[in-house]
Design a protein around this motif. Structure first.
Motif, PDB file in Angstrom:
ATOM      1  N   ALA A  61       6.258   7.241  29.921  1.00 37.30           N
ATOM      2  CA  ALA A  61       6.442   8.582  30.479  1.00 37.30           C
ATOM      3  C   ALA A  61       7.235   9.492  29.549  1.00 37.30           C
ATOM      4  N   ALA A  62       8.137   8.931  28.777  1.00 33.74           N
ATOM      5  CA  ALA A  62       8.963   9.717  27.844  1.00 33.74           C
ATOM      6  C   ALA A  62       9.031   8.977  26.514  1.00 33.74           C
ATOM      7  N   PRO A  63       7.948   8.998  25.748  1.00 36.43           N
ATOM      8  CA  PRO A  63       7.882   8.174  24.536  1.00 36.43           C
ATOM      9  C   PRO A  63       8.836   8.639  23.446  1.00 36.43           C
ATOM     10  N   TRP A  64       9.444   7.665  22.779  1.00 40.00           N
ATOM     11  CA  TRP A  64      10.273   7.962  21.621  1.00 40.00           C
ATOM     12  C   TRP A  64       9.384   8.180  20.400  1.00 40.00           C
ATOM     13  N   LEU A  65       9.937   8.890  19.430  1.00 37.79           N
ATOM     14  CA  LEU A  65       9.237   9.073  18.158  1.00 37.79           C
ATOM     15  C   LEU A  65       9.417   7.845  17.273  1.00 37.79           C
ATOM     16  N   CYS A  66       8.415   7.592  16.433  1.00 41.18           N
ATOM     17  CA  CYS A  66       8.545   6.614  15.359  1.00 41.18           C
ATOM     18  C   CYS A  66       7.950   7.243  14.104  1.00 41.18           C
ATOM     19  N   LYS A  67       8.377   6.779  12.944  1.00 38.88           N
ATOM     20  CA  LYS A  67       7.881   7.324  11.680  1.00 38.88           C
ATOM     21  C   LYS A  67       6.938   6.312  11.064  1.00 38.88           C
ATOM     22  N   VAL A  68       5.656   6.667  10.996  1.00 37.21           N
ATOM     23  CA  VAL A  68       4.647   5.706  10.590  1.00 37.21           C
ATOM     24  C   VAL A  68       3.455   6.466  10.021  1.00 37.21           C
ATOM     25  N   ASP A  69       2.674   5.784   9.203  1.00 31.69           N
ATOM     26  CA  ASP A  69       1.424   6.349   8.696  1.00 31.69           C
ATOM     27  C   ASP A  69       0.427   6.343   9.856  1.00 31.69           C
ATOM     28  N   VAL A  70       0.125   7.521  10.388  1.00 33.39           N
ATOM     29  CA  VAL A  70      -0.670   7.614  11.614  1.00 33.39           C
ATOM     30  C   VAL A  70      -2.075   7.052  11.406  1.00 33.39           C
ATOM     31  N   GLN A 123       0.828  -1.184   0.000  1.00 34.97           N
ATOM     32  CA  GLN A 123       0.000   0.000   0.000  1.00 34.97           C
ATOM     33  C   GLN A 123       0.875   1.250   0.000  1.00 34.97           C
ATOM     34  N   VAL A 124       0.311   2.339  -0.458  1.00 33.84           N
ATOM     35  CA  VAL A 124       1.032   3.606  -0.472  1.00 33.84           C
ATOM     36  C   VAL A 124       0.845   4.257   0.892  1.00 33.84           C
ATOM     37  N   LEU A 125       1.921   4.445   1.633  1.00 31.40           N
ATOM     38  CA  LEU A 125       1.868   4.991   2.976  1.00 31.40           C
ATOM     39  C   LEU A 125       2.314   6.451   2.981  1.00 31.40           C
ATOM     40  N   SER A 126       1.832   7.176   3.983  1.00 34.35           N
ATOM     41  CA  SER A 126       2.247   8.572   4.193  1.00 34.35           C
ATOM     42  C   SER A 126       2.801   8.680   5.606  1.00 34.35           C
ATOM     43  N   PRO A 127       4.047   8.245   5.810  1.00 32.30           N
ATOM     44  CA  PRO A 127       4.600   8.223   7.170  1.00 32.30           C
ATOM     45  C   PRO A 127       4.941   9.613   7.691  1.00 32.30           C
ATOM     46  N   ASN A 128       4.678   9.803   8.966  1.00 34.82           N
ATOM     47  CA  ASN A 128       5.042  11.028   9.665  1.00 34.82           C
ATOM     48  C   ASN A 128       5.546  10.658  11.049  1.00 34.82           C
ATOM     49  N   ALA A 129       6.250  11.585  11.672  1.00 32.42           N
ATOM     50  CA  ALA A 129       6.771  11.341  13.014  1.00 32.42           C
ATOM     51  C   ALA A 129       5.654  11.496  14.039  1.00 32.42           C
TER      52      ALA A 129
END
Length: 519
Positions: A251-260, A215-221
């Protein structure tokens, strides 16, 4: 074992009676067996066990005293059905031969073993060597599962490609027809259900592409906390009062790059499955964590590498799953629900989306103990937070875009694209393949945009066409389309180079938005 014969391997050494074997040779044999790293046992001519080394005792979860003078064949079964291995069957393995059998432990669990049977030197007995194959079989099963899922993905992706081309024509022409039929016209009662059914078909192929990881994804942080918090109000309204949702957020979540949007949809799928597994109500725990995984934390044949990951756990108190169900839970069209209650594509879509996003999803369950779904996604350090999406669609500037060259081998899709572009106020030219497109480019200086399918006939794909065209026309803009998502490296190259990719089936609105982004 009664009936064991060694006609193919007659012994040249002096043969001892069973009593002599026990009284004279066993101490030396025991010392030798105890030094062997794998499981080993000494069997007397009458088929009874005379010694088992510590490695074999660990494998079988037995004590030596409980094994002595026991029929050796009774330790093994032929298969998972529990059929005992007869003395004759064990006898057939004599000599320098080996094969897989199953050993039955005290608790009736089965353990796969590689069994080797050899004549014991100086006796009429047998020397058995047994190697625990549990880990090897697990790795083999994982490899077979990965190959099977990939094969199914190839099939579903191909089906989705053809079906999306059909849906592009159907949805496009229904949209054009809707523009001609007033809202007050009785024919709307026929038109609107057809459009709705076509959109449902597009959603179905989207799920197939999600499973096939195309599928065509639109990932964002983003963070998992933000995703969980965004869907929690909807979940609480949907699940009702009998099911309690407990969020445990990092408590201190890391970022991930994913199609929200896709991750939200995946979480909804997991929650709905948990709800269905708790018909009498229960509790769902949604947990986000930061995890650091080393080499020993990962499966040897898995897709992940050591590093930092964000972890999403969805745990329910439902009915749980058997091992057989767990092995198939991500297969497309596999469902434990009653007929008509589900498509069987929910978890397969989640599986494909997570894998396409560079992560993994695993199921942990047992009957009566509930289920935990674990999602791991790579941590993203160098990515900007999500930006708000623009609303509305400004008019296209035909002068800035110029003529649009439609390159599509399917005649119906090609004609529809030209019609939609014309309705948007743009002039078009059309070509069935890359060679025709290059010829038109050389003859028409007003062409400013190439709108091309990625998969084209004639040996030159869409990205190849774009590369050659831009060498001679540096200002040329390119918009790709595909009914199969990102299957080939060419699709990935197109995405990585910043060129737009419009998924089929598309509408006039989605086409206009994609072209507006090129202005």
């Amino acid at each position: 074992m009664p009936g064991i014969e060694h006609s193919a391997h007659s012994m040249q050494a002096r043969r001892l009676s069973s009593a002599e074997l026990q009284s004279q040779e066993e101490p030396a044999s025991a010392t030798l067996l105890n030094a062997i790293a794998c499981g080993a046992a000494l069997v007397a001519p009458d088929g009874m066990l005379r010694h088992a080394n510590p490695a074999l005792l660990d494998i079988l979860h037995e004590h030596l005293a409980d094994l002595l003078d026991r029929d050796a064949a009774s330790l093994f079964v032929l298969d998972e059905s529990g059929t005992p291995l007869t003395a004759a069957a064990l006898s057939a393995r004599c000599g320098h031969a080996s094969g897989e059998v199953l050993a039955k432990r005290k608790d009736d669990t089965l353990v796969p073993l590689l069994l080797g049977v050899r004549p014991a030197p100086g006796t009429d007995g047998l020397l058995l060597t047994l190697q625990d194959m549990t880990q090897q079989r697990a790795l083999s099963d994982q490899l077979q599962q990965a190959l099977r899922m990939d094969a199914i993905g190839q099939l579903t992706g191909g089906i989705a490609h053809d079906f999306n081309n059909l849906l592009t024509v159907i949805i496009g022409h229904l949209e054009l027809l809707a523009d001609e039929v007033p809202e007050s016209d009785d024919r709307r009662e026929l038109l609107d259900p057809a459009r709705h059914a076509a959109r449902r078909g597009a959603d179905l192929t989207g799920r197939l592409l999600a499973f096939a990881r195309r599928q065509v994804l639109s990932p964002n942080a983003t963070t998992l906390n933000a995703v969980i918090e965004s869907v929690q109000p909807l979940l609480e309204r949907t699940l009702g009062e009998t099911i309690q949702i407990i969020p445990l957020l990092s408590a201190a979540p890391w970022l991930c790059k994913v199609d929200v949007a896709q991750l939200e949809n995946a979480l909804l799928n997991l929650i709905i499955n948990s709800r269905d597994a708790m018909p009498q109500g229960g509790t769902i725990l949604i947990q986000s964590d930061n995890v650091q995984l080393g080499p020993t934390d990962l499966e040897p044949t898995g897709p992940l590498t050591p590093g930092d990951y964000v972890q999403l756990l969805v745990t329910d108190t439902g009915t749980g799953m058997s091992g057989q169900t767990q092995r198939r839970v991500f297969d497309p069209f596999f469902s434990t629900k009653h007929k008509g209650k589900g498509t069987g594509l929910g978890l397969s879509m989640v599986y494909g989306f997570i894998r396409q996003s560079g992560g993994t999803i695993s199921a942990y369950s047992a009957p009566g103990t509930g289920t935990t779904m674990r999602i791991l996604l790579p941590r993203c350090d160098n990515c900007a937070p999500i930006a708000g999406e623009e609303t509305g669609l400004p008019a296209l500037d035909a002068a800035r875009l110029g003529r649009v060259l439609v390159v599509e081998d399917g005649e119906e899709v090609r004609n529809l694209a030209c019609r939609l572009l014309g309705d948007l106020g743009l002039e078009t030219r059309a070509a069935a393949n890359a060679c025709e497109a290059l010829q038109l480019l050389d003859r028409d200086e007003r062409i400013g945009v190439i709108f091309a399918d990625i998969l084209l006939p004639g040996g030159m794909l869409g990205p190849d066409l774009a590369a050659r065209a831009k060498r001679h026309h540096p200002g040329l803009k390119v918009l790709f389309t595909s009914g199969q998502g990102r299957e080939h490296s060419e699709e990935e190259a197109a995405a990585d180079s910043g060129l737009n990719l419009l998924a089929k089936p598309y509408t006039k609105q989605s086409l206009a938005k994609a072209l507006f982004e090129l202005q």
